[in-house]
Design a protein around this motif. Structure first.
Motif, PDB file in Angstrom:
ATOM      1  N   PHE A  51      13.781 -11.471  -8.583  1.00  0.00           N
ATOM      2  CA  PHE A  51      12.978 -11.464  -7.348  1.00  0.00           C
ATOM      3  C   PHE A  51      13.613 -10.630  -6.246  1.00  0.00           C
ATOM      4  CE2 PHE A  51      11.653 -14.871  -9.951  1.00  0.00           C
ATOM      5  CZ  PHE A  51      10.277 -14.882  -9.817  1.00  0.00           C
ATOM      6  N   TYR A  52      14.084  -9.431  -6.651  1.00  0.00           N
ATOM      7  CA  TYR A  52      14.679  -8.511  -5.678  1.00  0.00           C
ATOM      8  C   TYR A  52      15.787  -9.237  -4.934  1.00  0.00           C
ATOM      9  CZ  TYR A  52       9.888  -6.949  -6.589  1.00  0.00           C
ATOM     10  OH  TYR A  52       8.699  -6.635  -7.183  1.00  0.00           O
ATOM     11  N   ASP A  53      15.792  -9.130  -3.597  1.00  0.00           N
ATOM     12  CA  ASP A  53      16.865  -9.818  -2.866  1.00  0.00           C
ATOM     13  C   ASP A  53      16.417 -11.216  -2.423  1.00  0.00           C
ATOM     14  OD1 ASP A  53      15.143  -8.282  -1.344  1.00  0.00           O
ATOM     15  OD2 ASP A  53      16.569  -7.964   0.271  1.00  0.00           O
ATOM     16  N   ARG A  68      11.048   7.730  -3.472  1.00  0.00           N
ATOM     17  CA  ARG A  68      12.283   6.967  -3.650  1.00  0.00           C
ATOM     18  C   ARG A  68      12.694   6.898  -5.122  1.00  0.00           C
ATOM     19  NH1 ARG A  68      15.273   3.325  -0.708  1.00  0.00           N
ATOM     20  NH2 ARG A  68      14.924   3.883   1.436  1.00  0.00           N
ATOM     21  N   ASN A  69      11.700   6.665  -5.961  1.00  0.00           N
ATOM     22  CA  ASN A  69      12.028   6.587  -7.387  1.00  0.00           C
ATOM     23  C   ASN A  69      12.490   7.945  -7.908  1.00  0.00           C
ATOM     24  OD1 ASN A  69      11.531   3.832  -7.763  1.00  0.00           O
ATOM     25  ND2 ASN A  69       9.322   4.193  -7.794  1.00  0.00           N
ATOM     26  N   ILE A  70      11.909   8.999  -7.351  1.00  0.00           N
ATOM     27  CA  ILE A  70      12.337  10.349  -7.739  1.00  0.00           C
ATOM     28  C   ILE A  70      13.791  10.554  -7.295  1.00  0.00           C
ATOM     29  CG2 ILE A  70      11.938  12.823  -7.323  1.00  0.00           C
ATOM     30  CD1 ILE A  70       8.877  11.988  -6.923  1.00  0.00           C
ATOM     31  N   PHE A  77       6.996   8.242 -17.474  1.00  0.00           N
ATOM     32  CA  PHE A  77       6.968   7.057 -18.350  1.00  0.00           C
ATOM     33  C   PHE A  77       7.133   5.787 -17.509  1.00  0.00           C
ATOM     34  CE2 PHE A  77       9.550   4.523 -21.668  1.00  0.00           C
ATOM     35  CZ  PHE A  77       8.412   3.904 -22.160  1.00  0.00           C
ATOM     36  N   TYR A  78       8.089   5.796 -16.582  1.00  0.00           N
ATOM     37  CA  TYR A  78       8.309   4.623 -15.722  1.00  0.00           C
ATOM     38  C   TYR A  78       7.036   4.270 -14.933  1.00  0.00           C
ATOM     39  CZ  TYR A  78       9.787   1.889 -11.686  1.00  0.00           C
ATOM     40  OH  TYR A  78       9.854   0.923 -10.711  1.00  0.00           O
ATOM     41  N   PHE A  79       6.391   5.282 -14.346  1.00  0.00           N
ATOM     42  CA  PHE A  79       5.195   5.006 -13.542  1.00  0.00           C
ATOM     43  C   PHE A  79       4.086   4.419 -14.412  1.00  0.00           C
ATOM     44  CE2 PHE A  79       6.711   8.636 -10.611  1.00  0.00           C
ATOM     45  CZ  PHE A  79       7.402   7.748  -9.809  1.00  0.00           C
ATOM     46  N   SER A  88      -1.271   7.674  -8.633  1.00  0.00           N
ATOM     47  CA  SER A  88      -1.087   7.371  -7.222  1.00  0.00           C
ATOM     48  C   SER A  88       0.397   7.163  -6.926  1.00  0.00           C
ATOM     49  CB  SER A  88      -1.892   6.112  -6.888  1.00  0.00           C
ATOM     50  OG  SER A  88      -1.747   5.708  -5.573  1.00  0.00           O
ATOM     51  N   GLU A  89       1.088   6.501  -7.844  1.00  0.00           N
ATOM     52  CA  GLU A  89       2.522   6.279  -7.626  1.00  0.00           C
ATOM     53  C   GLU A  89       3.310   7.575  -7.807  1.00  0.00           C
ATOM     54  OE1 GLU A  89       4.365   2.895  -9.518  1.00  0.00           O
ATOM     55  OE2 GLU A  89       6.232   3.341  -8.462  1.00  0.00           O
ATOM     56  N   LYS A  90       2.828   8.405  -8.721  1.00  0.00           N
ATOM     57  CA  LYS A  90       3.530   9.649  -9.016  1.00  0.00           C
ATOM     58  C   LYS A  90       3.594  10.548  -7.777  1.00  0.00           C
ATOM     59  CE  LYS A  90       3.676  12.490 -13.104  1.00  0.00           C
ATOM     60  NZ  LYS A  90       3.003  12.823 -14.345  1.00  0.00           N
ATOM     61  N   ASN A 146       0.821  -1.220   0.000  1.00  0.00           N
ATOM     62  CA  ASN A 146       0.000   0.000   0.000  1.00  0.00           C
ATOM     63  C   ASN A 146       0.849   1.263   0.000  1.00  0.00           C
ATOM     64  OD1 ASN A 146       0.945  -0.054   2.522  1.00  0.00           O
ATOM     65  ND2 ASN A 146      -1.032  -0.148   3.585  1.00  0.00           N
ATOM     66  N   TYR A 147       2.165   1.106  -0.259  1.00  0.00           N
ATOM     67  CA  TYR A 147       3.001   2.316  -0.360  1.00  0.00           C
ATOM     68  C   TYR A 147       2.642   3.085  -1.633  1.00  0.00           C
ATOM     69  CZ  TYR A 147       6.047   0.181  -3.886  1.00  0.00           C
ATOM     70  OH  TYR A 147       6.529  -0.386  -5.041  1.00  0.00           O
ATOM     71  N   ILE A 148       2.014   2.366  -2.587  1.00  0.00           N
ATOM     72  CA  ILE A 148       1.327   3.045  -3.694  1.00  0.00           C
ATOM     73  C   ILE A 148      -0.150   2.927  -3.298  1.00  0.00           C
ATOM     74  CG2 ILE A 148       0.789   2.993  -6.166  1.00  0.00           C
ATOM     75  CD1 ILE A 148       3.471   1.440  -6.546  1.00  0.00           C
ATOM     76  N   GLY A 152       6.048  -8.786  -9.155  1.00  0.00           N
ATOM     77  CA  GLY A 152       5.705  -7.370  -9.051  1.00  0.00           C
ATOM     78  C   GLY A 152       4.972  -7.148  -7.742  1.00  0.00           C
ATOM     79  N   VAL A 153       4.993  -5.896  -7.243  1.00  0.00           N
ATOM     80  CA  VAL A 153       4.349  -5.649  -5.949  1.00  0.00           C
ATOM     81  C   VAL A 153       2.811  -5.687  -6.037  1.00  0.00           C
ATOM     82  CG1 VAL A 153       6.292  -4.411  -4.888  1.00  0.00           C
ATOM     83  CG2 VAL A 153       4.557  -3.130  -6.174  1.00  0.00           C
ATOM     84  N   GLY A 154       2.269  -5.870  -7.249  1.00  0.00           N
ATOM     85  CA  GLY A 154       0.827  -6.114  -7.371  1.00  0.00           C
ATOM     86  C   GLY A 154       0.471  -7.538  -6.970  1.00  0.00           C
ATOM     87  N   ILE A 196       0.480  -4.967 -13.006  1.00  0.00           N
ATOM     88  CA  ILE A 196       1.605  -5.888 -13.161  1.00  0.00           C
ATOM     89  C   ILE A 196       2.878  -5.333 -12.532  1.00  0.00           C
ATOM     90  CG2 ILE A 196       0.542  -6.835 -15.255  1.00  0.00           C
ATOM     91  CD1 ILE A 196       2.993  -5.688 -16.807  1.00  0.00           C
ATOM     92  N   GLN A 197       2.896  -4.013 -12.262  1.00  0.00           N
ATOM     93  CA  GLN A 197       4.050  -3.379 -11.599  1.00  0.00           C
ATOM     94  C   GLN A 197       5.379  -3.836 -12.204  1.00  0.00           C
ATOM     95  OE1 GLN A 197       4.064  -0.755  -9.444  1.00  0.00           O
ATOM     96  NE2 GLN A 197       1.931  -0.590 -10.058  1.00  0.00           N
ATOM     97  N   SER A 198       6.269  -4.410 -11.376  1.00  0.00           N
ATOM     98  CA  SER A 198       7.628  -4.664 -11.874  1.00  0.00           C
ATOM     99  C   SER A 198       7.727  -5.732 -12.954  1.00  0.00           C
ATOM    100  CB  SER A 198       8.547  -5.067 -10.726  1.00  0.00           C
ATOM    101  OG  SER A 198       9.118  -3.924 -10.184  1.00  0.00           O
ATOM    102  N   ILE A 199       6.651  -6.470 -13.166  1.00  0.00           N
ATOM    103  CA  ILE A 199       6.714  -7.451 -14.263  1.00  0.00           C
ATOM    104  C   ILE A 199       6.898  -6.701 -15.588  1.00  0.00           C
ATOM    105  CG2 ILE A 199       5.486  -9.327 -15.453  1.00  0.00           C
ATOM    106  CD1 ILE A 199       4.065  -9.929 -12.772  1.00  0.00           C
TER     107      ILE A 199
HETATM  108  N1  GLU Z   1       6.127   0.732  -9.417  1.00  0.00           N
HETATM  109  C1  GLU Z   1       6.747   0.051  -8.342  1.00  0.00           C
HETATM  110  C2  GLU Z   1       7.845   0.898  -7.733  1.00  0.00           C
HETATM  111  O1  GLU Z   1       8.582   1.491  -8.460  1.00  0.00           O
HETATM  112  C3  GLU Z   1       7.284  -1.244  -8.825  1.00  0.00           C
HETATM  113  C4  GLU Z   1       7.838  -2.068  -7.720  1.00  0.00           C
HETATM  114  C5  GLU Z   1       7.769  -3.539  -7.938  1.00  0.00           C
HETATM  115  O2  GLU Z   1       6.775  -4.078  -8.427  1.00  0.00           O
HETATM  116  O3  GLU Z   1       8.765  -4.153  -7.609  1.00  0.00           O
HETATM  117  O4  GLU Z   1       7.976   1.019  -6.566  1.00  0.00           O
END
Ligand code: GLU
Length: 305
Positions: free
Chosen positions: A240-242, A164-166, A188-190, A157-159, A26-28, A258-260, A62-65
């Motif tokens: 898968f991140y870390d 952090r992304n900024i 574009f990324y968002f 919502s993410e924008k 829910n951080y987005i 993805g975080v979805g 799908i977020q990070s996918i």
């Molecule tokens: N849009 C998300 C972010 O940048 C993607 C994160 C994810 O799915 O890992 O935080």
């Protein structure tokens, strides 16, 4: 294999009611509105047989996918010089970490963490006239699916909460590894992260990574065999991140989460499988999707190892 349907039904029944202490992201804020009980699976084989259960045709964020799709398009347009901008090493750090960038002089460890995907979006912006439209068109073409859409609400919502992304984008720009306007790159990324697809649509769009002979409706290859092999390799080591090591250890397939709450996994020469369950474990990967996939590759003896 003919009994995929039976196997997914039986694992679905086992995993569905398992206690899941994970949390919906829910951080987005917009992502927090999704029901945690959604649970869907689709497997599509390279000969286009499709097996599904649960919420397999509901669309989700799908977020990070989407990072696989932006990478694919950028690799196609930029070729091998892409790797001068982004590395191919696992980060061993969370997806939104700033830590390594300072020591690595603004070159992200890989294209599947946020820093890397933001650089990939920047590369795309240098090639495309209308990045959002052109990228969406590319996704429609490679999947032969005219129904793909961004979710404006999720992107906005993410924008407004994407601090952090900024920060990441500004930091990388300070090293000269972002060439375009920061606000436009982030916008574009968002939007790429806000793409919505169902499990079935996701399995279909990634068939080009499973099938060496895949061509689009127009008869074009998406990537060369060698390029597809390389993307699968980065997926296995960095998807898968870390927790990429853990996923390889338990599931044994290249894939991306993805975080979805979605996870896509690819068995080269056999199938693509997508599992969606929105509650995430502490590392940001869907708890039940990982569990499902672990059981699936075990019961079908179909990991790549
Ligand atoms: N849009 C998300 C972010 O940048 C993607 C994160 C994810 O799915 O890992 O935080």
């Amino acid at each position: 294999m003919d009994n995929y349907q039976k196997i997914i039904e039986s694992i679905y029944a086992d995993v569905k009611n398992i206690e899941d202490s994970g949390k919906v992201a829910n951080y987005i804020p917009e992502l927090g509105n999704v029901s945690p009980d959604n649970f869907g699976i689709n497997i599509t084989t390279i000969d286009k047989k499709s097996f599904s259960i649960g919420d397999f045709d509901k669309k989700f964020s799908i977020q990070s996918i989407s990072k696989i799709l932006t990478l694919t398009m950028a690799y196609k347009l930029q070729g091998e010089t892409l790797w001068e901008r982004v590395d191919v090493e696992p980060s061993g750090n969370p997806f939104n970490s700033l830590l390594q960038l300072e020591a690595d002089l603004g070159k992200p460890r890989n294209p599947f963490i946020n820093a890397g995907a933001i650089v990939v979006c920047d590369v795309l912006m240098s090639h495309l006239k209308n990045p959002k439209e052109d990228f969406l068109m590319f996704c429609k073409e490679i999947s032969n699916n005219p129904h793909l859409k961004y979710n404006n609400k999720v992107a906005q919502s993410e924008k407004i909460t994407g601090f952090r992304n900024i920060a990441l984008c500004n930091f990388i720009k300070s090293f000269g590894n972002i060439k375009n306007n920061i606000d436009q790159v982030l916008d574009f990324y968002f939007y790429t992260c806000s793409l919505e697809m169902s499990c079935q649509e996701l399995s279909q769009i990634f068939l080009f990574l499973a099938d060496d002979h895949f061509t689009t409706q127009k008869g074009d290859r998406v990537l060369s065999m060698s390029q597809a092999k390389r993307i699968n390799a980065i997926l296995l080591t960095c998807g898968f991140y870390d927790e990429s090591g853990e996923f390889a250890f338990r599931v044994g397939l290249p894939g991306k989460s993805g975080v979805g709450g979605g996870i896509v996994a690819i068995h080269p020469d056999e199938y693509c499988i997508t599992v969606w369950s929105p509650k995430l474990n502490k590392k940001g990967n869907s708890y039940k999707a990982m569990l499902f996939l672990e059981q699936f590759t075990t019961q079908t003896a179909s990991s790549i190892f």
